[in-house]
Design a protein around this motif. Structure first.
Motif, PDB file in Angstrom:
ATOM      1  N   ILE A  11       6.587  36.483  83.012  1.00 58.53           N
ATOM      2  CA  ILE A  11       6.737  37.760  83.693  1.00 58.53           C
ATOM      3  C   ILE A  11       5.343  38.305  83.949  1.00 58.53           C
ATOM      4  CG2 ILE A  11       8.966  38.259  82.633  1.00 58.53           C
ATOM      5  CD1 ILE A  11       7.538  40.198  80.765  1.00 58.53           C
ATOM      6  N   PRO A  12       5.180  39.172  84.939  1.00 56.79           N
ATOM      7  CA  PRO A  12       3.842  39.703  85.212  1.00 56.79           C
ATOM      8  C   PRO A  12       3.365  40.622  84.105  1.00 56.79           C
ATOM      9  CG  PRO A  12       5.481  40.805  86.554  1.00 56.79           C
ATOM     10  CD  PRO A  12       6.178  39.674  85.874  1.00 56.79           C
ATOM     11  N   GLU A  13       2.063  40.698  83.952  1.00 59.79           N
ATOM     12  CA  GLU A  13       1.467  41.512  82.900  1.00 59.79           C
ATOM     13  C   GLU A  13       1.905  42.967  82.982  1.00 59.79           C
ATOM     14  OE1 GLU A  13      -0.758  42.339  79.542  1.00 59.79           O
ATOM     15  OE2 GLU A  13      -0.235  40.415  80.439  1.00 59.79           O
ATOM     16  N   ARG A  14       2.145  43.469  84.189  1.00 64.03           N
ATOM     17  CA  ARG A  14       2.505  44.878  84.334  1.00 64.03           C
ATOM     18  C   ARG A  14       3.845  45.204  83.694  1.00 64.03           C
ATOM     19  NH1 ARG A  14       6.163  45.394  88.530  1.00 64.03           N
ATOM     20  NH2 ARG A  14       6.366  43.571  89.869  1.00 64.03           N
ATOM     21  N   LEU A  15       4.695  44.193  83.451  1.00 66.69           N
ATOM     22  CA  LEU A  15       5.990  44.445  82.836  1.00 66.69           C
ATOM     23  C   LEU A  15       5.988  44.200  81.338  1.00 66.69           C
ATOM     24  CD1 LEU A  15       8.535  43.023  85.427  1.00 66.69           C
ATOM     25  CD2 LEU A  15       7.870  45.382  85.013  1.00 66.69           C
ATOM     26  N   ALA A  16       4.870  43.720  80.803  1.00 64.65           N
ATOM     27  CA  ALA A  16       4.802  43.476  79.363  1.00 64.65           C
ATOM     28  C   ALA A  16       4.790  44.787  78.607  1.00 64.65           C
ATOM     29  CB  ALA A  16       3.551  42.673  79.032  1.00 64.65           C
ATOM     30  N   THR A  17       5.450  44.821  77.436  1.00 66.97           N
ATOM     31  CA  THR A  17       5.414  46.016  76.598  1.00 66.97           C
ATOM     32  C   THR A  17       3.996  46.238  76.107  1.00 66.97           C
ATOM     33  OG1 THR A  17       7.656  45.562  75.883  1.00 66.97           O
ATOM     34  CG2 THR A  17       6.372  47.097  74.537  1.00 66.97           C
ATOM     35  N   PRO A  18       3.455  47.449  76.244  1.00 68.76           N
ATOM     36  CA  PRO A  18       2.085  47.691  75.781  1.00 68.76           C
ATOM     37  C   PRO A  18       1.929  47.377  74.305  1.00 68.76           C
ATOM     38  CG  PRO A  18       2.862  49.513  77.127  1.00 68.76           C
ATOM     39  CD  PRO A  18       4.042  48.626  76.872  1.00 68.76           C
ATOM     40  N   GLU A  19       0.794  46.791  73.954  1.00 66.21           N
ATOM     41  CA  GLU A  19       0.547  46.410  72.574  1.00 66.21           C
ATOM     42  C   GLU A  19       0.657  47.599  71.635  1.00 66.21           C
ATOM     43  OE1 GLU A  19      -2.930  44.333  69.821  1.00 66.21           O
ATOM     44  OE2 GLU A  19      -3.257  44.739  71.943  1.00 66.21           O
ATOM     45  N   ALA A  20       0.206  48.760  72.089  1.00 70.49           N
ATOM     46  CA  ALA A  20       0.242  49.945  71.229  1.00 70.49           C
ATOM     47  C   ALA A  20       1.658  50.333  70.877  1.00 70.49           C
ATOM     48  CB  ALA A  20      -0.460  51.113  71.919  1.00 70.49           C
ATOM     49  N   TYR A  96      17.691  45.882  82.504  1.00 68.99           N
ATOM     50  CA  TYR A  96      16.642  45.319  83.339  1.00 68.99           C
ATOM     51  C   TYR A  96      17.062  45.134  84.789  1.00 68.99           C
ATOM     52  CZ  TYR A  96      13.320  44.585  79.575  1.00 68.99           C
ATOM     53  OH  TYR A  96      12.410  44.788  78.568  1.00 68.99           O
ATOM     54  N   GLU A  97      18.349  45.079  85.054  1.00 72.93           N
ATOM     55  CA  GLU A  97      18.788  45.001  86.443  1.00 72.93           C
ATOM     56  C   GLU A  97      18.358  46.239  87.234  1.00 72.93           C
ATOM     57  OE1 GLU A  97      21.888  42.485  84.232  1.00 72.93           O
ATOM     58  OE2 GLU A  97      20.439  44.065  83.812  1.00 72.93           O
ATOM     59  N   PHE A  98      18.160  47.357  86.531  1.00 72.35           N
ATOM     60  CA  PHE A  98      17.760  48.593  87.187  1.00 72.35           C
ATOM     61  C   PHE A  98      16.292  48.948  86.965  1.00 72.35           C
ATOM     62  CE2 PHE A  98      22.372  49.109  86.876  1.00 72.35           C
ATOM     63  CZ  PHE A  98      22.661  49.438  88.186  1.00 72.35           C
ATOM     64  N   GLY A  99      15.579  48.177  86.158  1.00 72.87           N
ATOM     65  CA  GLY A  99      14.177  48.456  85.927  1.00 72.87           C
ATOM     66  C   GLY A  99      13.773  48.134  84.505  1.00 72.87           C
ATOM     67  N   SER A 100      12.467  48.069  84.272  1.00 74.40           N
ATOM     68  CA  SER A 100      11.956  47.639  82.972  1.00 74.40           C
ATOM     69  C   SER A 100      11.585  48.795  82.053  1.00 74.40           C
ATOM     70  CB  SER A 100      10.739  46.732  83.172  1.00 74.40           C
ATOM     71  OG  SER A 100       9.737  47.404  83.916  1.00 74.40           O
ATOM     72  N   SER A 101      11.708  50.035  82.487  1.00 63.43           N
ATOM     73  CA  SER A 101      11.439  51.170  81.610  1.00 63.43           C
ATOM     74  C   SER A 101      12.719  51.532  80.857  1.00 63.43           C
ATOM     75  CB  SER A 101      10.958  52.376  82.415  1.00 63.43           C
ATOM     76  OG  SER A 101      12.050  53.081  82.977  1.00 63.43           O
ATOM     77  N   LYS A 102      12.625  52.499  79.961  1.00 60.21           N
ATOM     78  CA  LYS A 102      13.801  52.996  79.262  1.00 60.21           C
ATOM     79  C   LYS A 102      14.525  54.077  80.061  1.00 60.21           C
ATOM     80  CE  LYS A 102      13.353  50.577  75.449  1.00 60.21           C
ATOM     81  NZ  LYS A 102      12.299  49.667  75.940  1.00 60.21           N
ATOM     82  N   SER A 103      13.891  54.588  81.099  1.00 60.21           N
ATOM     83  CA  SER A 103      14.462  55.698  81.865  1.00 60.21           C
ATOM     84  C   SER A 103      15.152  55.193  83.129  1.00 60.21           C
ATOM     85  CB  SER A 103      13.368  56.707  82.216  1.00 60.21           C
ATOM     86  OG  SER A 103      12.775  57.222  81.049  1.00 60.21           O
ATOM     87  N   VAL A 104      16.156  54.353  82.946  1.00 56.50           N
ATOM     88  CA  VAL A 104      16.857  53.771  84.105  1.00 56.50           C
ATOM     89  C   VAL A 104      18.139  54.526  84.446  1.00 56.50           C
ATOM     90  CG1 VAL A 104      15.921  51.462  83.714  1.00 56.50           C
ATOM     91  CG2 VAL A 104      18.096  52.132  82.630  1.00 56.50           C
ATOM     92  N   TYR A 105      18.437  55.584  83.711  1.00 55.27           N
ATOM     93  CA  TYR A 105      19.730  56.231  83.905  1.00 55.27           C
ATOM     94  C   TYR A 105      19.892  56.805  85.305  1.00 55.27           C
ATOM     95  CZ  TYR A 105      17.199  60.584  83.013  1.00 55.27           C
ATOM     96  OH  TYR A 105      16.304  61.613  83.071  1.00 55.27           O
ATOM     97  N   GLY A 106      18.790  57.217  85.919  1.00 47.41           N
ATOM     98  CA  GLY A 106      18.876  57.729  87.279  1.00 47.41           C
ATOM     99  C   GLY A 106      19.200  56.625  88.276  1.00 47.41           C
TER     100      GLY A 106
END
Length: 330
Positions: A11-20, A96-106
């Motif tokens: 997967i692209p780096e931009r979708l990786a969970t931040p290390e922090a 993930y079908e709607f996006g990679s963040s946790k705020s996909v409810y919209g």
């Protein structure tokens, strides 16, 4: 000329969970001054509002009202701890079908839940498609309070409304040599922007053994908090397996196949060294990139010890007594 060909699990780096977020070694850039800590396991609790700031800014917007869904609570399954706030459980989600963040409810409001049918295929007496409303006429709904543990080390406690998965097995009438159930979730490119990320092995597929499916804890949920499921939580019907990590509980199911071959599920195809077939909860078995010893409760952000089998060992440990050479806990 060198041509880089993407492998299936990349997967692209931009979708990786931040290390922090995962390791908890430093505060999120730009958030420390505001007193917002990271949300991963191993950190002190942060204010509940912090999770919304991390994944999109501000508290979640009000959601549309959902239809009430009455069902008697089964006192045998009480969750063992206070319920998570409904707002948290319905606005902090992986889909993930709607996006990679946790705020996909919209974005998930676009999920087309009517009409809905479930294909029953494979090694069954009569392969067929069952309309959702017809399936509901063949089962009795009840409410069960289950703990839900994400592989990312956050957790919630939810009053689910649904029926035992064993009831669907009964309705399907599987052949005697069927060994597994394979669940396929909706893949609708018109409404699901995540499907356009071609490195994912869509559609989302998960599987369980027929013994697991017939275990009394295995549940098909059609509601939560006394109302129908919201789209982001897997409307109109999802799998709920409280002793396993949450990625095993497939959402928005459109097909159930009975087979004698063990399926290679979605996250296994992406990275089988991190996400195995069994995925049972165990605090002593870390994820390759973080500890599973503790979990963060949605709402309070309290850190609590993780329990083996997510605390459901008396119900399910016997299922695995003869699987000594299997990787049961990842």
């Amino acid at each position: 000329m060198f041509i880089h060909r993407r492998r299936g699990w990349e997967i692209p780096e931009r979708l990786a969970t931040p290390e922090a977020l995962v390791l908890g070694r430093r505060a999120l850039a730009g958030k420390a001054a505001a007193g917002l800590g990271v949300i991963a396991a191993g950190l002190a609790a942060t204010p509940a509002e912090a999770q919304w700031s991390i994944f999109g800014g501000g508290k979640p917007a009000p959601q549309p009202p959902r239809k009430a869904l009455e069902a008697a609570r089964n006192p045998k399954y009480d969750g063992g701890r206070p319920l998570s706030p409904e707002e948290d459980a319905t606005t902090y989600n992986n889909y993930y079908e709607f996006g990679s963040s946790k705020s996909v409810y919209g974005a998930a409001k676009a999920l087309p839940v009517e009409p809905w049918s479930i294909a029953i295929t494979g090694m069954v007496k009569t392969p067929r498609s069952i309309a959702f409303e017809d399936l509901m006429k063949q089962v009795t709904l009840e409410e069960r309070v289950y703990r839900h543990r994400c592989v990312e080390a956050w957790a919630m406690t939810v009053p689910w409304v649904g029926f035992p998965l064993a009831e669907l097995v009964r309705i399907a009438e599987p052949q005697s040599d069927a060994k597994y159930l394979v669940f396929t979730t909706l893949a609708d490119p018109k409404t699901m922007p995540g499907l356009h990320q071609s490195w994912y092995p869509w559609p989302y597929i998960e599987g369980v053994t027929i013994e697991e499916a017939n275990n009394e804890l295995a549940f098909l949920s059609v509601g939560m908090y006394g109302k129908v499921l919201p789209p982001q939580n897997g409307a109109p019907i999802r799998l709920t397996l409280p002793w396993k990590y949450g990625f095993k509980s497939a959402k928005s199911i459109v097909k159930v196949e009975f087979t004698d071959k063990r399926p290679h599920s979605f996250w296994e195809q992406l990275q089988d060294s991190e996400y195995g077939f069994w995925a049972n909860v165990n605090p002593a078995v870390p994820h390759p990139r973080w500890s599973q010893a503790q979990e963060r409760l949605l709402g309070s952000n309290e850190m609590v010890p993780t329990q083996i089998w997510n605390g459901y060992g008396p119900f399910v440990a016997g299922l695995y007594a003869n699987l000594k050479n299997e990787r049961l806990f990842a």
